[in-house]
Design an enzyme around this catalytic site. Structure first.
Site, short mmCIF file in Angstrom:
data_model
loop_
_atom_site.label_atom_id
_atom_site.label_comp_id
_atom_site.label_asym_id
_atom_site.label_seq_id
_atom_site.Cartn_x
_atom_site.Cartn_y
_atom_site.Cartn_z
N SER A 291 0.96 -1.13 0.08
CA SER A 291 -0.15 -0.05 -0.07
C SER A 291 0.75 1.28 0.08
O SER A 291 1.59 1.93 -1.02
CB SER A 291 -0.90 -0.08 1.13
OG SER A 291 -2.04 0.93 1.00
N ASP B 205 -0.50 -4.14 -4.02
CA ASP B 205 -1.46 -3.21 -3.99
C ASP B 205 -1.15 -1.75 -3.47
O ASP B 205 -1.64 -1.42 -2.53
CB ASP B 205 -2.90 -3.82 -3.15
CG ASP B 205 -4.26 -3.19 -3.62
OD1 ASP B 205 -4.09 -3.24 -5.10
OD2 ASP B 205 -4.99 -2.97 -2.72
N HIS C 184 -7.72 -5.27 -0.20
CA HIS C 184 -6.66 -4.83 -0.18
C HIS C 184 -5.57 -5.71 0.41
O HIS C 184 -4.46 -5.62 -0.22
CB HIS C 184 -6.74 -3.15 0.57
CG HIS C 184 -5.67 -2.46 0.47
ND1 HIS C 184 -5.12 -2.17 -0.85
CD2 HIS C 184 -5.08 -1.55 1.42
CE1 HIS C 184 -4.18 -0.96 -0.51
NE2 HIS C 184 -3.92 -0.99 0.96
#
Length: 456
Positions: free
Chosen positions: A161, A185, A255
């Site tokens: 992330s 991600d 996620h």
């Protein structure tokens, strides 16, 4: 004598428990709570070192004198693991599993970048502002490693992330000379639409691979690596909640799935083949199953081992690939190219369900992401993805459906059905069956036979 034996035993316990961890003992990643999220603690970065000598016992690196730690070896390859936004202050549940898997695969300095104090804040925008300072700290540390003989080529940064963009900022500080960045991600909010210098991009390392699993919410939608993997199209992941009433998992499951998919690849749980394509829809339609683009290397695999395709991928500059997964580990599916030749005088529309059976095992693929057209003497190509490998199949069950609740029941007359195992480069012998009559919503079971004319 009894007292002496007790002292010897106590000394042995102390020596065993401290082995590989030095005088510092074991250090864990910072664990905060919701009150810290409201207050928003000041940024503090801790570097926790794990090696094969202390795989489960983190050792805190002194930023002022990092090589006072005897386990940090600058000539050994180094992998950084960087977490993302931690809104409640809790440490990532997957961190130790990933570290252990990395050390099993390769003898490296595995360094967990603990920036929980800086990643914890209900105000996401303040956390985003902390990504640049974290990159500055990592840049200074890597320069110290260089001074001790470390090679930038041997550095691998795995960022989750916001950690993906921290990796990118760090790599940019070295002019893209570090060996590899893996983005799991990469975060979308505050980075979508930004120019390359304000986010991760392919110029930040010699090789950048990115996985997308939540591009319609917390993740980044567009490609930003030399190869971008779109699992299940890059958005909704199988097995993740579809309703907000499922609690926090509704928000984080897609996620977070990126990490667990990558963990499967590290553990070699199974191998996921990916396919370059212009869209997920085209991939599901079986239009992108030929990987001649990569020559003898064949289709690239997802995850840790995609580095084996580095030379071919760098020639292509940037490419997007697609694959589907199961709901849980093992995530990899097993694909077949399905060619159906029909002879109905009128066009038929519908979907197909295939089940393979061997002994007591069976696996089913539903090819129903849209209604397919079947025309007389025209071959329709489909992609069937099974949750496990059952090969060679002893029996195959086929069902044709239209989804119509009311109205007539249709028939589909099949001249030939051919199932070819993927990837096509393996050139495994396809299975066929000829002259079948499918009545809507009724199963037909048959024994497959070798195709009369193998057509790869």
């Amino acid at each position: 004598m009894l007292l002496r034996s007790h002292h010897v035993l106590l000394l042995a316990i102390i020596l065993v428990s401290s082995a590989g961890c030095g005088a510092q003992g074991c250090e864990g990643i910072t664990d905060l709570d919701l009150k810290h999220s409201i207050v928003g603690p000041s940024l503090k970065v801790r570097l926790l070192l794990f090696t094969r000598a202390n795989a489960t016992c983190g050792q805190l690196i002194d930023p002022e004198n990092p090589f006072s730690n005897s386990l940090l070896n600058a000539t050994r390859p180094t992998t950084f693991l960087i977490h993302g936004y931690r809104p409640t202050g809790s440490p990532p549940i997957w961190m130790h599993k990933v570290v252990e898997a990395i050390l099993t695969r390769k003898d490296v300095n595995a360094i967990v970048v603990d920036w929980i104090r800086g990643a914890t804040n209900i105000n996401y925008l303040k956390v985003v502002k902390n990504t640049r300072p974290v990159a500055v700290i990592l840049t200074a540390f890597i320069k110290q490693m260089q001074n001790e003989g470390a090679s930038l080529d041997s550095i691998h940064m795995i960022g989750v992330s916001l950690g993906a963009h921290i990796s990118g900022f760090t790599g940019a500080n070295f002019g893209g000379a570090i060996g590899r960045i893996t983005a799991l991600d990469p975060a979308g909010p505050s980075f979508t639409g930004r120019p390359p210098e304000e986010r991760l991009d392919p110029s930040d390392a010699q090789f950048v691979d990115a996985l997308h699993t939540d591009m319609d919410a917390f993740g980044f939608r567009k490609p930003l690596g030399h190869i971008d993997f779109y699992a299940n199209g890059g958005a909704d992941q199988p097995g993740c909640p579809k309703s907000i009433f499922s609690g926090s998992q509704y928000f984080k499951c897609d996620h977070q799935r990126s990490v667990f998919l990558y963990l499967d690849s590290l553990n070699r749980t199974c191998q996921t083949i990916t396919y370059p394509c212009s869209s997920y829809s085209d991939f599901l339609d079986g239009k992108c199953l030929n990987c001649s683009l990569f020559g003898s290397a064949g289709c690239p695999v997802f995850g840790y081992d995609v580095i084996g395709w580095k030379d071919e991928l760098l020639k292509l500059n940037s490419i997007s690939t697609y694959f589907t997964t199961n709901k849980a580990s093992p995530f990899c599916k097993f694909g077949y190219k399905v060619d159906i030749l029909t002879w109905n005088s009128e066009k038929r529309w519908g979907h197909i369900t295939l089940t393979q059976q061997r002994g007591g095992q069976q696996t089913t693929a539903e090819i129903n992401h849209k209604s397919y057209k079947f025309e007389q003497y025209t071959e329709t190509t489909l992609l069937a993805e099974f949750d496990r490998e059952v090969q060679p199949a002893e029996r195959i069950t086929l069902k044709y459906g239209t989804g119509n609740v009311f109205g007539p029941r249709y028939k589909l007359r099949v001249l030939r059905i051919r199932l070819t195992p993927l990837p096509l480069e393996r050139r495994l012998r396809p299975m066929c069956r000829y002259d079948l009559l499918l009545l809507e919503n009724q199963e037909v079971t048959f024994r497959p036979i070798p195709c009369e004319h193998s057509n790869f």
